[in-house]
Each structure stands twice: as C-alpha cells, then as structure tokens.
Design an enzyme around this catalytic site. Structure first.
Site, PDB file in Angstrom:
ATOM      1  N   TYR A 112       0.851  -1.185   0.000  1.00 23.70           N
ATOM      2  CA  TYR A 112       0.000   0.000   0.000  1.00 23.70           C
ATOM      3  C   TYR A 112       0.885   1.233   0.000  1.00 23.70           C
ATOM      4  CZ  TYR A 112      -3.493   3.409   1.587  1.00 23.70           C
ATOM      5  OH  TYR A 112      -4.330   4.492   1.706  1.00 23.70           O
ATOM      6  N   ASP A 157       9.465   2.723  -0.473  1.00 25.82           N
ATOM      7  CA  ASP A 157       8.474   3.356   0.396  1.00 25.82           C
ATOM      8  C   ASP A 157       8.727   2.917   1.832  1.00 25.82           C
ATOM      9  OD1 ASP A 157       6.292   4.229   1.801  1.00 25.82           O
ATOM     10  OD2 ASP A 157       4.792   3.439   0.413  1.00 25.82           O
ATOM     11  N   LYS A 213       5.120   9.297   9.008  1.00 30.77           N
ATOM     12  CA  LYS A 213       4.831   8.797  10.341  1.00 30.77           C
ATOM     13  C   LYS A 213       5.871   9.207  11.382  1.00 30.77           C
ATOM     14  CE  LYS A 213       2.245   4.871   8.401  1.00 30.77           C
ATOM     15  NZ  LYS A 213       0.901   5.304   8.778  1.00 30.77           N
TER      16      LYS A 213
END
Length: 439
Positions: free
Chosen positions: A151, A246, A274
C-alpha cells in the site's frame, strides 16, 4: 501486571460512534477504523500515554497500533510534547520557510545516505504520488510496477491490489479509478524476481519505476527474500528505471536508517512519513540530486503544499529523530528484544492451544497470520483464517490489548513497552487462543 479495569463498559464509545455516523461514512475518517473486518464496535480513544491508550469509557489498553507506526517512543513522549508546545506558541502555520525544515532534513540525511535532497509534504500518500510523478518525468515513461499487497497511499494509480484497507475489505482496487490510469500500474507478486523480469521484457522501455515497501506492512508483515531487494536494484539499473523504496512504515523503525540500512539498499528515491513527524501529519520524498533537482522551482515537475514543512511537525520530528539518533545504541536493541519476546511468547500460546499460526517479524513490526503455512507474499497472506483473527482480536481487546483491526496490517511496539506489557499480552493471548480453538 494485570489490567486495572475489571469490567469493561463501552456505552460512551457506542454513543460516540452513533453520533459519528451522522457525519462520516461508516462513522470514520479512515476505513479500517470501523472494525468491519474484526467485528465489534470500535472504542473511541480519549488519550494515550506511553504504551497505553484510554478510551472514552475509561478502559485502558496496551497499544500495538501506535498510530500505525510513528509512536516508537511511546505516546505523549515528553520531549516531543514540549517541542510541539514551544513551536505552537509561535503559531501553528506560516506558509513560509523556517529554519526547522533544514534542521530536520540534516538529521534525515545523516541517517539516509540515499537522500541527497528531499521535500516535506503532509502525508505518505503525497510523498509516494510525488515520487512517482518525478520518476515519470525523469524517464519519460508512464508505467509503474508495484507489488500485490503493498500500500502506497490512496492515489489513483496506486490502489491496484493495494493491501491495507483495500485487502481488509476484500476489494481489488477502488471505484472511481479510471481504467486508463489503472492500466499504467502493473501489480506483481512480491518476492518473485522472475515476474519482474517478465514485466520488463513485455514492456521494453516503458516502465518508469518500481515502487515497493521493502518490508511489506500492509498485507501484514512480510520480509523480503534473500537477494530480492538487490535483484530489484539490479533490474532497475539495467533498465534505466527508478527504484522507489516506500519507508513510510519501516523508516526509523526497523533500523535508524530504516530498511535501506538494514538491507544495504541504495534506491533512487525514498518516501518517509509517520515517525519523521513524531506522530504529526508529515511525509517526505527524497533521493538523488539529479532527480530531486527536477522539482520546481529548479525544474519542470510541479509539487506544492501550504502545510509542507509545517512548524509543529518539524518540531516533533526533530525531537523524535534526534532522540533516536542520540540513543540508537539503546533504542534498537531494546525494541528487538521486546518484540522478539512478545511475538515468540504469543506464538507459543497458539501452539499450546492448537491454533495454526505463522509469525512474521522484522524488528519492532510483526503480524500473527492465522495460517499454518509460510507467508512470503500477498497470496499466501490471503489464505489466513480471517474469522479466527477476528475472534482473537475481539478477545484481546476485551482483555485490554489493542491490535490492528485487520489480519492484513502489521503491529508495532515502542520503547515504552516493557516486560510487564509483554507478560500481560501473553496472558491475554492464552485466553484468546482458547476462545479461537473453541470456535
């Protein structure tokens, strides 16, 4: 340590959920929060501290979601809170440059040699979509290769077999994504170099980039096979395509330099999020100078954001990344030891109860897959018994342990978790596996 909550009530959370459903689809602002995959009603969180979250009814939970990864130092970590408070006194946003942006960038570059220049954005989705735009501009090509179960945010071209909430809800992509855009994304099985070679052979001179999670976190935790990441690097270099790593989940978590450090990987572009913002909304995309200098105002690739480099996020990020740098010698061994004790202890309880379970773990992120076989790609993850996971999740939540509400998500712990939390979690798992075994 036993939970101080003897009897759990959820009356206020249920009322808050009903109110939320008046305003938000499903009562949530991100789909997995609705608990549709595990059943039961989602508690509404009121506050958090250290390794714990507390809901609106006063129930306490050991938290293994950690805001989906960034709370590596625990909730409300005092240096981070103090940094945010100091920054907020000067205003929450300027829409102009501040020295703090370069202060945080210096720390990131020190940990990520592959990042020679970067740009701050406000989310992981922004980071990945911008990195892909950059890759297409740099190569003059259109096709992107991604991997099933990975994702990379909810940009149109990245929702093809995207894991995370897409996997949780059992849909292959998303309505509203034009076929023409989806056709520019090739979704391949993870951990299989042969199919990558076949894709490049079938589309000569057309593939702009490969984007991947170096450790999959959005189909559950899946580690790369030996030689897999190096193989992807070799293919992209040979084919003049970019490799985009990623690290929104793995960055600063699996090592100070993330998966790039852990696996000695030198990608063209890296995306982060994050942890870099200490839990505040932030993302990063960065990499080699020759690519980053294509961005406006230096080059023709446009990307912008009023809140990019937001001073509160920069302050929280400096405090978080700075602490990790200064205490790396203590932080990462502690995370490894705690995560190993927890993951192995819970797996042992599953074995005692006769519940088929496979544990995948890389550092302080892991998944308990309710399947007896190995899990090295999304197809194998999808064989998991999601009903059994739902039963386990509900039992653990009622016992005061908060896990990600999907079989297809990684769990996380931080430095605030210790021996007491591990013992309590294993005890809760013992009863939860008995419930699963009883059907």
């Amino acid at each position: 340590m036993s939970s101080p909550i003897a009897t759990r009530t959820h009356t206020r959370s249920q009322a808050l959920q009903q109110r939320a459903e008046r305003f938000f689809p499903g009562g949530v602002n991100s789909p997995v929060r609705a608990f549709k995959a595990v059943g039961g009603a989602p508690p509404f969180v009121e506050r958090a501290e250290g390794a714990y979250v507390f809901d609106a009814d006063g129930n306490r939970y050991i938290d293994y979601v950690g805001s989906w990864g960034p709370m590596i130092l625990g909730h409300a970590f005092p240096p981070v809170v103090e940094a945010i408070e100091r920054a907020a006194r000067n205003s929450a946003s300027f829409g102009a440059s501040t020295a703090a942006e370069a202060d945080l960038a210096e720390r990131i570059v020190a940990c990520y040699p592959a990042i020679e220049k970067m740009r701050f954005v406000s989310s992981g989705t922004e980071a990945t979509m911008s990195a892909i735009r950059l890759a297409r501009a740099a190569t003059g090509r259109k096709i992107i290769v991604k991997f099933e179960g990975c994702y990379h945010g909810h940009a149109d071209g990245l929702l093809v077999k995207a894991g995370s909430g897409v996997a949780t809800f059992g849909i292959p992509g998303s309505a509203g994504v034009p076929e023409e855009i989806a056709a520019l994304t090739l979704a391949l099985p993870y951990n299989d170099l042969a199919v990558v070679e076949e894709a490049f052979a079938a589309h000569p001179g057309q593939i702009a980039a490969i984007i991947l999670e170096p450790v999959v976190g959005n189909a559950g935790c899946i580690a790369p096979a030996a030689g897999y990441l190096a193989g992807l690097r070799a293919i992209t270099q040979r084919e003049d395509a970019l490799l985009i790593v990623d690290e929104v989940m793995t960055g600063f978590r699996v090592a100070l330099g993330g998966a790039c450090q852990l696996y000695s990987l030198d990608p063209d572009l890296v995306t982060l999020g994050k942890i870099v913002g200490g839990g505040l909304p932030v993302g990063v995309f960065g990499g080699k100078l020759r690519f980053m200098n294509l961005l406006a105002p230096l080059g023709p690739v446009y990307q912008a954001g009023t809140l990019s480099g937001n001073p509160l996020a920069m302050a929280a990020g400096i405090a978080t990344v700075g602490y990790l740098q200064e205490h790396a010698g203590q932080v990462y061994p502690k995370l490894e030891a705690t995560a190993r004790a927890l993951a192995d202890g819970v797996a042992a309880e599953a074995a005692k109860a006769g519940v088929p379970l496979t544990t995948n773990r890389v550092g302080a992120m892991w998944t308990w897959f309710f399947t007896p076989g190995p899990v090295s790609d999304y197809a194998q993850a999808a064989l998991s018994d999601t009903a059994a996971f739902g039963c386990f999740h509900r039992a653990m939540l009622e016992a005061g342990v908060w896990l990600p509400p999907s079989q297809f998500e990684a769990a996380f712990l931080g430095t605030a978790h210790g021996e007491d939390e591990v013992v309590e979690t294993i005890q809760a798992a013992r009863a939860a596996f008995q419930a699963v075994a009883a059907g």
